[in-house]
Design a protein around this motif. Structure first.
Motif, mmCIF file in Angstrom:
data_model
loop_
_atom_site.group_PDB
_atom_site.id
_atom_site.type_symbol
_atom_site.label_atom_id
_atom_site.label_comp_id
_atom_site.label_asym_id
_atom_site.label_seq_id
_atom_site.Cartn_x
_atom_site.Cartn_y
_atom_site.Cartn_z
ATOM 1 N N ALA A 99 -13.086 -11.382 -0.303
ATOM 2 C CA ALA A 99 -12.466 -11.499 1.017
ATOM 3 C C ALA A 99 -11.748 -12.833 1.160
ATOM 4 N N ARG A 100 -12.365 -13.898 0.664
ATOM 5 C CA ARG A 100 -11.738 -15.223 0.766
ATOM 6 C C ARG A 100 -10.457 -15.287 -0.069
ATOM 7 N N ILE A 101 -10.499 -14.696 -1.272
ATOM 8 C CA ILE A 101 -9.310 -14.677 -2.135
ATOM 9 C C ILE A 101 -8.190 -13.863 -1.486
ATOM 10 N N SER A 102 -8.564 -12.832 -0.723
ATOM 11 C CA SER A 102 -7.582 -11.963 -0.065
ATOM 12 C C SER A 102 -6.992 -12.574 1.195
ATOM 13 N N GLY A 103 -7.446 -13.767 1.555
ATOM 14 C CA GLY A 103 -6.895 -14.440 2.723
ATOM 15 C C GLY A 103 -7.679 -14.252 3.997
ATOM 16 N N VAL A 104 -8.861 -13.645 3.917
ATOM 17 C CA VAL A 104 -9.695 -13.467 5.099
ATOM 18 C C VAL A 104 -10.316 -14.817 5.478
ATOM 19 N N PRO A 105 -10.211 -15.234 6.741
ATOM 20 C CA PRO A 105 -10.830 -16.503 7.158
ATOM 21 C C PRO A 105 -12.345 -16.332 7.278
ATOM 22 N N VAL A 106 -13.018 -16.405 6.155
ATOM 23 C CA VAL A 106 -14.441 -16.069 6.081
ATOM 24 C C VAL A 106 -15.280 -16.899 7.047
ATOM 25 N N SER A 107 -15.062 -18.204 7.067
ATOM 26 C CA SER A 107 -15.861 -19.074 7.939
ATOM 27 C C SER A 107 -15.678 -18.711 9.404
ATOM 28 N N VAL B 107 -17.176 -0.824 23.776
ATOM 29 C CA VAL B 107 -16.243 -1.921 23.470
ATOM 30 C C VAL B 107 -16.477 -2.426 22.047
ATOM 31 N N ALA B 108 -17.746 -2.616 21.676
ATOM 32 C CA ALA B 108 -18.067 -3.109 20.337
ATOM 33 C C ALA B 108 -17.631 -2.119 19.263
ATOM 34 N N THR B 109 -17.781 -0.828 19.542
ATOM 35 C CA THR B 109 -17.368 0.202 18.584
ATOM 36 C C THR B 109 -15.872 0.140 18.343
ATOM 37 N N LEU B 110 -15.108 -0.009 19.416
ATOM 38 C CA LEU B 110 -13.655 -0.113 19.283
ATOM 39 C C LEU B 110 -13.266 -1.358 18.495
ATOM 40 N N VAL B 111 -13.922 -2.477 18.774
ATOM 41 C CA VAL B 111 -13.618 -3.727 18.067
ATOM 42 C C VAL B 111 -13.912 -3.588 16.584
ATOM 43 N N LEU B 112 -15.058 -3.000 16.259
ATOM 44 C CA LEU B 112 -15.462 -2.903 14.854
ATOM 45 C C LEU B 112 -14.612 -1.903 14.078
ATOM 46 N N ASN B 113 -14.213 -0.813 14.735
ATOM 47 C CA ASN B 113 -13.551 0.285 14.012
ATOM 48 C C ASN B 113 -12.028 0.265 14.067
ATOM 49 N N THR B 114 -11.443 -0.450 15.027
ATOM 50 C CA THR B 114 -9.999 -0.318 15.217
ATOM 51 C C THR B 114 -9.231 -1.638 15.138
ATOM 52 N N THR B 115 -9.919 -2.750 14.937
ATOM 53 C CA THR B 115 -9.220 -4.033 14.947
ATOM 54 C C THR B 115 -9.255 -4.705 13.572
ATOM 55 N N ARG B 116 -8.360 -5.657 13.387
ATOM 56 C CA ARG B 116 -8.351 -6.433 12.142
ATOM 57 C C ARG B 116 -9.653 -7.210 12.004
ATOM 58 N N PHE B 117 -10.145 -7.719 13.122
ATOM 59 C CA PHE B 117 -11.410 -8.454 13.092
ATOM 60 C C PHE B 117 -12.524 -7.584 12.517
ATOM 61 N N GLY B 118 -12.595 -6.330 12.957
ATOM 62 C CA GLY B 118 -13.609 -5.413 12.448
ATOM 63 C C GLY B 118 -13.490 -5.198 10.949
ATOM 64 N N ARG B 119 -12.258 -5.050 10.467
ATOM 65 C CA ARG B 119 -12.043 -4.876 9.022
ATOM 66 C C ARG B 119 -12.480 -6.128 8.256
ATOM 67 N N TYR B 120 -12.227 -7.286 8.846
ATOM 68 C CA TYR B 120 -12.637 -8.531 8.204
ATOM 69 C C TYR B 120 -14.170 -8.642 8.146
ATOM 70 N N VAL B 121 -14.836 -8.181 9.184
ATOM 71 C CA VAL B 121 -16.306 -8.214 9.207
ATOM 72 C C VAL B 121 -16.866 -7.420 8.031
ATOM 73 N N TYR B 122 -16.330 -6.211 7.830
ATOM 74 C CA TYR B 122 -16.777 -5.399 6.695
ATOM 75 C C TYR B 122 -16.432 -6.070 5.366
ATOM 76 N N ALA B 123 -15.256 -6.673 5.305
ATOM 77 C CA ALA B 123 -14.817 -7.311 4.058
ATOM 78 C C ALA B 123 -15.717 -8.476 3.685
ATOM 79 N N VAL B 124 -16.077 -9.295 4.658
ATOM 80 C CA VAL B 124 -16.946 -10.442 4.393
ATOM 81 C C VAL B 124 -18.313 -9.982 3.906
ATOM 82 N N GLY B 125 -18.843 -8.944 4.528
ATOM 83 C CA GLY B 125 -20.150 -8.437 4.118
ATOM 84 C C GLY B 125 -20.119 -7.722 2.790
ATOM 85 N N GLY B 126 -18.992 -7.077 2.481
ATOM 86 C CA GLY B 126 -18.894 -6.334 1.234
ATOM 87 C C GLY B 126 -18.770 -7.225 0.025
#
Length: 347
Positions: A228-236, A204-223
């Protein structure tokens, strides 16, 4: 054709050089897992010509032993990808095991009610830590270190610093008999139920991280959190959510722990946070954030379990097991640092 067009033609662009070190770091968990299993076969004791390490019961013991820390490591992967850390997971497991035993034995709650209540508790505990860290811009290390103390203290209060034994039956003071399944095995008494829970949660976690918008946001925040904040990602929101996931995972591991050992204790889970972090780092997730995978974490978890099993089969002391694990963690971190330096020089 102009000279500019010729020099910019893709056909004559120099091929991108493959960095062997970067490839090694990317697949370090799988490489390590293969090496550990090869070492297990070579150095395993033999009985009547049979390699004990490869026996089905021994393999089942390995995956059962790592199921709890594996569940925590899955949650920890989300946090570390965002360049965070959670030191409270082991104490949260202890709190969850105590609350699980208390609700069923002393409170008379049913299985579903107990499981939902404990999972909600763990999720809220992680959510509060994430909110404090994000809102007040505090280092996650400090917040979760305080969370470790808080969870351990709450577990001591709930349990009265006593083991809460779980006995099964239908009367008062007895837990639902179905809860005992967590300590059993399925499919011909081979596959531990705890391992099945670990693998389902990992999928389940693999699917969430690899296939969802939330997963993409997680990578964006860490990268790059600022980008990420400028791009509109809700960092908090993302940073709070990953700590909620880790709290959920720790509570799930606590439920599994109580079911496997038939008791709850405030001291359960001591040191689990370090084992989980080790599995994530060995699995290739960068401590600097922005990269990592669930597959790597699973491989890293099993690798640590297999290594401990090999040393135990050869009667190596627990102290040497800790030293071997420490050496692997340092090696993985050094490799990650070297790759980052090379990439920095290449920009």
């Amino acid at each position: 054709m102009s000279e500019q067009q010729i020099t910019s033609s893709p056909a004559i662009q120099p091929a991108k050089r493959i960095d062997p070190l970067a490839v090694m770091v990317r697949f370090q968990s799988l490489i390590g897992l293969i090496l550990v299993f090869a070492g297990g076969i070579i150095f395993s004791p033999r009985r009547h010509g049979v390699i004990l390490f490869l026996q089905p019961d021994n393999i089942a013991n390995i995956v059962r032993a790592v199921s709890e820390t594996g569940i925590i490591a899955i949650g920890m992967t989300f946090v570390i990808i965002t360049a965070g850390i959670d030191l409270s997971v082991g104490a949260t497991l202890g709190l969850a095991s105590v609350v699980t035993a208390t609700l069923m034995v002393s409170g008379g709650f049913g299985l579903i009610t107990t499981v939902l209540a404990v999972l909600l508790m763990g999720t809220c505990f992680g959510l509060v830590q994430g909110a404090i860290s994000s809102k007040f811009r505090l280092e996650a290390f400090i917040v979760t270190l305080a969370g470790l103390q808080a969870a351990r203290g709450l577990a001591l209060v709930v349990s009265g610093n006593q083991y809460i034994n779980i006995s099964y039956g239908d009367g008062p003071g007895l837990a639902p008999p179905i809860f005992a399944i967590l300590g059993g095995r399925l499919f011909g008494n081979v596959v531990p139920v705890a391992t099945i829970v670990f693998l389902i949660f990992a999928c389940v976690a693999t699917l969430v991280l690899n296939t969802t918008r939330f997963g993409r946001y997680v990578y964006a925040v860490g990268g790059n959190e600022r980008a990420a904040r400028i791009s509109g990602v809700p960092v908090s929101v993302i940073k709070i959510a990953v700590y909620a996931i880790t709290g959920f995972a720790s509570a799930l591991a606590g439920i599994v722990h109580a079911g496997q050992f038939n008791f709850g204790s405030a001291n359960d889970g001591t040191g689990y946070e370090l084992t989980a972090i080790a599995a994530v780092v060995i699995g290739g997730t960068s401590l600097f954030g922005g990269s990592g995978s669930m597959v790597g974490t699973i491989a890293g978890t099993i690798m640590l379990g297999a290594l401990a099993n090999i040393l135990q089969l050869n009667n190596i002391t627990p102290a040497m097991q800790l030293l071997a694990t420490a050496a692997i963690i340092v090696l993985a971190a050094v490799l990650q640092s070297l790759v980052r330096r090379r990439e920095g020089l290449g920009r």
